[in-house]
Structure formats: C-alpha cells, structure tokens
Design a protein around this motif. Sequence first.
Motif, PDB file in Angstrom:
ATOM      1  N   CYS A  25       0.840  -1.207   0.000  1.00  0.00           N
ATOM      2  CA  CYS A  25       0.000   0.000   0.000  1.00  0.00           C
ATOM      3  C   CYS A  25       0.870   1.250   0.000  1.00  0.00           C
ATOM      4  CB  CYS A  25      -0.888   0.034   1.241  1.00  0.00           C
ATOM      5  SG  CYS A  25      -2.139  -1.239   1.354  1.00  0.00           S
ATOM      6  N   TYR A  26       1.891   1.244   0.830  1.00  0.00           N
ATOM      7  CA  TYR A  26       2.799   2.382   1.000  1.00  0.00           C
ATOM      8  C   TYR A  26       3.470   2.753  -0.326  1.00  0.00           C
ATOM      9  CZ  TYR A  26       7.213   4.607   2.564  1.00  0.00           C
ATOM     10  OH  TYR A  26       8.290   5.432   2.728  1.00  0.00           O
ATOM     11  N   VAL A  27       4.024   1.762  -1.030  1.00  0.00           N
ATOM     12  CA  VAL A  27       4.729   2.028  -2.288  1.00  0.00           C
ATOM     13  C   VAL A  27       3.751   2.421  -3.387  1.00  0.00           C
ATOM     14  CG1 VAL A  27       6.215   1.021  -4.070  1.00  0.00           C
ATOM     15  CG2 VAL A  27       6.625   0.500  -1.661  1.00  0.00           C
ATOM     16  N   ALA A  28       2.607   1.735  -3.468  1.00  0.00           N
ATOM     17  CA  ALA A  28       1.616   2.067  -4.493  1.00  0.00           C
ATOM     18  C   ALA A  28       1.101   3.489  -4.304  1.00  0.00           C
ATOM     19  CB  ALA A  28       0.463   1.072  -4.451  1.00  0.00           C
ATOM     20  N   SER A  29       0.957   3.922  -3.066  1.00  0.00           N
ATOM     21  CA  SER A  29       0.525   5.289  -2.800  1.00  0.00           C
ATOM     22  C   SER A  29       1.601   6.286  -3.211  1.00  0.00           C
ATOM     23  CB  SER A  29       0.197   5.452  -1.313  1.00  0.00           C
ATOM     24  OG  SER A  29      -0.123   6.787  -1.013  1.00  0.00           O
ATOM     25  N   GLN A  30       2.865   5.964  -2.961  1.00  0.00           N
ATOM     26  CA  GLN A  30       3.958   6.827  -3.411  1.00  0.00           C
ATOM     27  C   GLN A  30       3.923   7.029  -4.924  1.00  0.00           C
ATOM     28  OE1 GLN A  30       7.519   4.901  -1.902  1.00  0.00           O
ATOM     29  NE2 GLN A  30       7.675   6.400  -0.254  1.00  0.00           N
ATOM     30  N   GLU A  31       3.509   5.999  -5.638  1.00  0.00           N
ATOM     31  CA  GLU A  31       3.475   6.063  -7.099  1.00  0.00           C
ATOM     32  C   GLU A  31       2.196   6.704  -7.628  1.00  0.00           C
ATOM     33  OE1 GLU A  31       5.803   5.368  -9.209  1.00  0.00           O
ATOM     34  OE2 GLU A  31       7.232   4.665  -7.693  1.00  0.00           O
ATOM     35  N   GLY A  32       1.313   7.152  -6.728  1.00  0.00           N
ATOM     36  CA  GLY A  32       0.081   7.782  -7.160  1.00  0.00           C
ATOM     37  C   GLY A  32      -0.982   6.812  -7.620  1.00  0.00           C
ATOM     38  N   GLN A  33      -0.824   5.516  -7.257  1.00  0.00           N
ATOM     39  CA  GLN A  33      -1.792   4.509  -7.683  1.00  0.00           C
ATOM     40  C   GLN A  33      -2.765   4.127  -6.576  1.00  0.00           C
ATOM     41  OE1 GLN A  33      -0.063   1.177  -9.722  1.00  0.00           O
ATOM     42  NE2 GLN A  33       0.832   2.448 -11.320  1.00  0.00           N
ATOM     43  N   MET A  34      -2.612   4.743  -5.405  1.00  0.00           N
ATOM     44  CA  MET A  34      -3.576   4.588  -4.326  1.00  0.00           C
ATOM     45  C   MET A  34      -3.692   5.913  -3.600  1.00  0.00           C
ATOM     46  SD  MET A  34      -3.362   0.797  -2.731  1.00  0.00           S
ATOM     47  CE  MET A  34      -3.856  -0.572  -3.777  1.00  0.00           C
ATOM     48  N   LEU A  35      -4.637   6.010  -2.684  1.00  0.00           N
ATOM     49  CA  LEU A  35      -4.829   7.247  -1.946  1.00  0.00           C
ATOM     50  C   LEU A  35      -3.519   7.703  -1.304  1.00  0.00           C
ATOM     51  CD1 LEU A  35      -8.244   6.589  -0.166  1.00  0.00           C
ATOM     52  CD2 LEU A  35      -7.823   8.158  -2.064  1.00  0.00           C
ATOM     53  N   GLU A  36      -3.208   8.965  -1.452  1.00  0.00           N
ATOM     54  CA  GLU A  36      -1.931   9.504  -0.971  1.00  0.00           C
ATOM     55  C   GLU A  36      -1.651   9.233   0.503  1.00  0.00           C
ATOM     56  OE1 GLU A  36       0.104  13.872  -0.317  1.00  0.00           O
ATOM     57  OE2 GLU A  36      -1.234  13.607  -2.046  1.00  0.00           O
ATOM     58  N   PRO A  37      -2.637   9.353   1.417  1.00  0.00           N
ATOM     59  CA  PRO A  37      -2.342   9.143   2.843  1.00  0.00           C
ATOM     60  C   PRO A  37      -1.841   7.741   3.187  1.00  0.00           C
ATOM     61  CG  PRO A  37      -4.432  10.290   2.575  1.00  0.00           C
ATOM     62  CD  PRO A  37      -4.022   9.832   1.218  1.00  0.00           C
ATOM     63  N   LEU A  38      -2.030   6.770   2.284  1.00  0.00           N
ATOM     64  CA  LEU A  38      -1.549   5.418   2.564  1.00  0.00           C
ATOM     65  C   LEU A  38      -0.023   5.345   2.571  1.00  0.00           C
ATOM     66  CD1 LEU A  38      -4.091   3.262   0.521  1.00  0.00           C
ATOM     67  CD2 LEU A  38      -4.061   3.689   2.987  1.00  0.00           C
ATOM     68  N   TRP A  60     -13.081  16.188  -2.335  1.00  0.00           N
ATOM     69  CA  TRP A  60     -13.129  15.720  -0.951  1.00  0.00           C
ATOM     70  C   TRP A  60     -11.841  15.026  -0.510  1.00  0.00           C
ATOM     71  CZ3 TRP A  60     -12.367  10.508  -0.919  1.00  0.00           C
ATOM     72  CH2 TRP A  60     -12.733   9.795  -2.054  1.00  0.00           C
ATOM     73  N   ILE A  61     -10.936  14.740  -1.451  1.00  0.00           N
ATOM     74  CA  ILE A  61      -9.684  14.058  -1.103  1.00  0.00           C
ATOM     75  C   ILE A  61      -8.856  14.896  -0.133  1.00  0.00           C
ATOM     76  CG2 ILE A  61      -7.438  13.326  -2.016  1.00  0.00           C
ATOM     77  CD1 ILE A  61      -9.563  11.294  -2.526  1.00  0.00           C
ATOM     78  N   ASN A  62      -8.800  16.211  -0.347  1.00  0.00           N
ATOM     79  CA  ASN A  62      -8.004  17.067   0.544  1.00  0.00           C
ATOM     80  C   ASN A  62      -8.526  17.016   1.980  1.00  0.00           C
ATOM     81  OD1 ASN A  62      -6.278  17.921  -1.499  1.00  0.00           O
ATOM     82  ND2 ASN A  62      -7.588  19.646  -2.064  1.00  0.00           N
ATOM     83  N   LYS A  63      -9.859  17.038   2.130  1.00  0.00           N
ATOM     84  CA  LYS A  63     -10.441  16.959   3.472  1.00  0.00           C
ATOM     85  C   LYS A  63     -10.151  15.603   4.118  1.00  0.00           C
ATOM     86  CE  LYS A  63     -14.196  20.231   2.536  1.00  0.00           C
ATOM     87  NZ  LYS A  63     -15.672  20.445   2.489  1.00  0.00           N
TER      88      LYS A  63
END
Length: 489
Positions: free
Chosen positions: A332-345, A467-470
Amino acid sequence: MTVAASESKTGGGGGLKREMGLMSAINVIISVMIGSGIFVSPTAALRYSGSVGFCLVVWTVCGGISLLGALCFAELGTVVPRSGAEYAYLIEAFKKSHSFWGPLPSFICAWVYVMILRPAEIAVIILTFAEYSILPFRHLLGLEYMAADDLHLLIKLIGILGLGIITYINLSSVKLYVTINNVFGFCKVFACLVVIFGGVYQLAIGNTENLAGGFEGTNTSPGHIALAFYNGLWAYDGWSSVTTITEEIKKPEVNIPRSIMIAVPIITGLYVFMNLAYMTVLSMGEMIASEAVGIDFGDRALGSFSFLIPLGVALATFGCALSIQFGVTRLCYVASQEGQMLEPLSYIHVRRATPAPAVAMQGILALAFILVGNIETLIEFASFLIWFFYGAAVVALLALRRTQPDVHRPYKVPLIVPYITLAVSIFLSIVPVISDPSPKYLFAVAFILSGVLVYTPFVYYKVRPRWINKLTFLIQVLFEVVPSSSKLD
C-alpha cells in the motif's frame, strides 16, 4: 495549516526505517511460508502422487522450484531496492512507458493484493488461529457440548480479537513486530521439530509398515503429476515475502539473498520430514481422509503431548497473519507513493515510523471479510493470480536485464533460473482453470476489469475529487502521520 506543512517547517518528515537484520528477514519468510497447511491438510500432493515415495519426491522438488523462484526475487530485490515485491518490479521495468498500458500491470497487481487477496487471506488465517487456539482447552471450555452456531460465533469473536492484536502490533512499531515475529518464528519451527522427532521415534521403534510400499502405486498420469506438483507448490507460497519489505531490511543487497538461501531450504527440510513423520503412523488412506493430519498424528504419536500440535497451528497461523498484514501494508505504502492509491496510505507516523493509515485500512478490510464469512471461495478465485504476478515479475527481471544491463547487481541469478520460474508460473496460472473450469474465474476477470475502471480516471487521467483534501487532512490529524521523506520521483 496542515500537519504536513507544520512538519515541513520543523524539518521533520517520515520514512520507513531499516530495523530488520538477517535473522529477522529469515523469520519473515518462515512466518509467511509456514501457516496451518503443513499441520492441517498436506494431503492433496499425496492423493495425486499415488505413493509415499513419489509424494516425498514431490515435496522435495517443490522446495527446489520455490528456491529458484525466490532467487529471481533476490536479484530483483537488489536491483530495485524498494518494498512492494512484484509491484515495485513492474513499476521499475515499465516506468518509461507513458502509454495507458505501462502502469496498468502494477496497478492491477496492487488492486488484487490490497483490496481482496491479502485481507481475505488474513481473515481466513486468523479464523484458523481462533479455532486451534481453543482446541487445547476444549474439555475445560466444554466445546463438545456447545451448539454449532455458538461455537462458530466464539471462533469469530476470538478471530476478531486476534485481528485487533496483530493490527495493534503493526501500528505500534517495527521493533515490536520484529520481536514478536522472531519469537513466533522460533516457536513454530519448534512445533515442526516436535512432529519430526515424533516420527523419528516411530521409525526407531519399527513403525515402517506405511513406508514399505515405497513407489508402489505411483500415478503416471501427466494430469495427476501436474496436480501433485501444483498442490505442493502452493504449500510453499510465501518465499517472496522478504522482498515485500525491502526498505526495512538492513543491507538488503546482502541480507535478502542470504535470508532466501537459508529460509527456503530450512522449510523444504521441515516439510519433507514432517510428511515422512505423518506417514510413520498414518496410512495413505487415513492421511487422505483426515481433516487435520497433524492433529491425528499427535493423538497417535505424542500421547499427553498431543496438545502441542493445535498449539503449533495457533502459533503458526498467528505469526503468518501478522507477517502477511505487515507485508501488504508496505505494498500500500509504495503504491501510494506512485500515485496509484490514496496519498495518505504512504504517510508515516511521526514517532512510530509505521505506515499507520495503510495498517488501519488492512485491518478494516480483513474485519469486513471475517464478518461476511464464506471467503474461502473468494481466495480460490483470486489465488491463481499469485503465480501470474510472480511470472510478471520474472518478465520484469528479464526486461531489466535488457534495459539496464550496466546496473550494479550484487546478486545475479543464472539466466536459466528465471526461464524455469516463468514456465512454472504459467503452469500454475493455467492448471486450476483447466482442472476446475468453474464460473468463479469469471469473477476474477470481473474484479480485474473493475480495477481498470478505477485505474482509468484516477490513475491514468489523475482525476482528483475535491473531498480528497479533506480526507487527507482528517487522516493526518487522526493518525498523526506525515508524508514520507523517502518518496521517490
């Protein structure tokens, strides 16, 4: 001002820490590879092989094949020093492709693992832990007099408690995970050795009747041989687990290959000799018909120490679920870094250095699967995709050999090895579909297509709802997390 902005002013920033040495890396592999299977149902390989002799050959060869696959990942783990295993390798191999199809394989890999396969596996494994953790106390608790629905509810409640504990451990700190996983790793190996030495004792007193048949009755049908190897290889799954957490391994270029070369042969030896031990007291028919081979073995061979088998299963399953959750949160952590999952992950706790939002999400998904129930079929339809992604990772290895020939490779596997692994992965991806052409595989296709529907707007076209920013701000405040300072371009 957001938490991230405040943190950046003070020079803070999170990142995964390298806190796991060689022994911890070995225990991660052992924890994921040794679950309940070798204690409960190592019977399919025996049924399809047809003889005790050929069955032992199957278990030995499967261990060798697993080692070859793991060595491919050892090279990939030194060339691509990121967590996420096959996901990270697919990203690296196809990162120069800016077409629609370039990032799609890696996204589908993350989509299947993160949203379905790993949380469903954790749910099944933790329920197995719950079931076997109360077996040693069945008389004390009066389980034999309990109604089936009440027993099922009790197991589910204990499973939810177990899930809460492993989620808390993975939220708290990597050091706590390492300590607990090392203890459970040693305990489950000890449980395996109890079975093996019980078998040695049976051989010493002359219980060789069940082994006398040797290779008599061996199935020579190519289909049966294929299914024997198929079931044996599934029991070894988990050999890639250490590459899922590469960014937390000290000296990964050294410790990843070493941990694989130590752990996989150890587990091969344990599996082969445990099957041999079972065969000393159980006939082929009894093993094939048994619902829990280890329990039946313990009742016959261990006497008053038979409680060690359900205890061993409980330890093995708890440690396995703990390590699977630990690994998938890093994906989850790496996929989020790559912009393929929600950023907060990809955000990290400011003090504990754990990817808290990713851990919490995996805990919630696994809880949902426990509450829904009937998830074994769900795992069956998705599990054949595991070896498909293994094969895709091997293709990434071959692609990186061509596109990055001058990259320093601390460990380089002989070229024949990835080709063998690729052939095995194709075989294991096709066999379940051919042997059981069930409509459930259409559900797998439907789930992949749903991933494409998510990928197209949110990953490829980078649509970002307001709503992603919130949500991001809420997660930062709730979990005390900040963006990872290790985020790569």
